[in-house]
Design a protein around this motif. Structure first.
Motif: not given
Length: 321
Positions: A162-170
């Motif tokens: 979830d944390a890596v997805w957050h970094e990518c999607s933001r």
């Protein structure tokens, strides 16, 4: 070519171009050169992709797959250009693709301990180059997309994914390839659930920018969910009526109209919709989508049915394409 030769060519079906689901002549040339050992055109292709994450993601993915088994050829130019984010990104993604080739069959992991260790070590080898690429280009979402695949491959805890997805999607909320990685992360086959998978696909499709192929996540989500519960695979009975109706609706909401031309992932989206419609025996929309692939098939979703090339050719033959 004479009449007989033309008839024979038609009988053989469409000219297939494996693993090249794109309309990017620069990338075609760079892939060919990389496979011959000349990485200069690939370096140039990555440099010109800066500032366009959709193109950059596609190019680094394709060029990494072209160099599987030869990632060390990127290390030489890196030694002289340590501050180049393109080279770090390419090296990390290539190591990632090389690691996937080592992944043992989940059903046989108990007797493949050595292979599993090699796979995990190879995966870890991709981490540092990808983090270096992310540090050198702080606004680039593509290194974070690659780190999403790393988290999936290493079966990291959900909080890490979830944390890596957050970094990518933001950094780039509508990046198609990152959305596919997230979809896989949420799918039943990778520890998620059908509910999460469908909810994500539906939300992404509903909020897709004009011209974005994100609506294709809907058929991909149904493929992931159904494939997770099917053994062995077969053509019949893939999609219930409600799923078919949802896929038809998603296709209707996708418009390829986009400033600057078609989206770099449009051909992948046509493969997703075309395969789904073919399996649902909806011949007209299946033909409409597959005819726009130009013989360029993608791994997803055809790999759910078996060998992607064979399945793609079979569908085209049955649809008289």
């Amino acid at each position: 070519m004479g009449v007989i030769e033309v008839d024979r060519a038609r009988a053989r079906g469409p000219r297939m171009i494996p693993d090249r689901p794109w309309a990017d002549t620069i990338l075609d040339e760079a892939v060919e050169s990389a496979r011959r050992g000349d990485i200069g055109p690939a370096i140039a292709a990555l440099a010109t992709s800066r500032g366009d994450p959709e193109v950059r993601s596609l190019r680094v993915e394709a060029l990494s797959r072209a160099l599987v088994g030869a990632s060390r050829s990127i290390e030489a130019p890196l030694a002289y250009d340590q501050g180049n984010p393109d080279l770090w990104l390419w090296l990390g993604r290539t190591r990632l693709e090389e690691a996937w080739e080592l992944r043992p069959d989940v059903r046989a992991r108990a007797v493949q301990a050595d292979r599993l260790h090699a796979y995990q070590s190879a995966m870890e080898g991709a981490r540092q180059p990808l983090l270096a690429a992310a540090a050198l280009a702080p606004g680039d979402p593509v290194p974070w997309e690659c780190l999403m695949w790393l988290a999936v491959g290493l079966d990291r805890p959900r909080t890490d994914k979830d944390a890596v997805w957050h970094e990518c999607s933001r950094r780039w909320p509508s990046l198609y390839s990152a959305a596919v990685a997230r979809l896989i992360t949420l799918s039943p086959g990778w520890g998620g659930s059908a509910q999460e998978t469908l909810a994500f696909a539906r939300s992404a499709a509903a909020h897709a920018p004009e011209g974005s192929p994100l609506p294709a996540l809907v058929p991909l989500a149904h493929f992931e969910i159904i494939a997770a519960g099917r053994t062995p695979m077969s053509r019949g009975g893939w999609f219930p009526f409600e799923a078919q109706r949802e896929i038809v609706s998603a296709a209707g909401h996708w418009s390829e109209r986009r400033l600057g031309g078609a989206h770099p992932r449009s051909i992948e989206a046509h493969n997703a919709f075309g395969a789904a419609f073919f399996l649902a025996d909806l011949r007209r929309p299946a033909r409409a989508h597959l005819s726009r692939t130009g013989g360029r098939f993608s791994r997803l979703p055809w790999s759910h049915l078996g060998d992607p090339g064979q399945q793609y050719r079979r569908a085209c033959a049955r649809l008289n394409l």
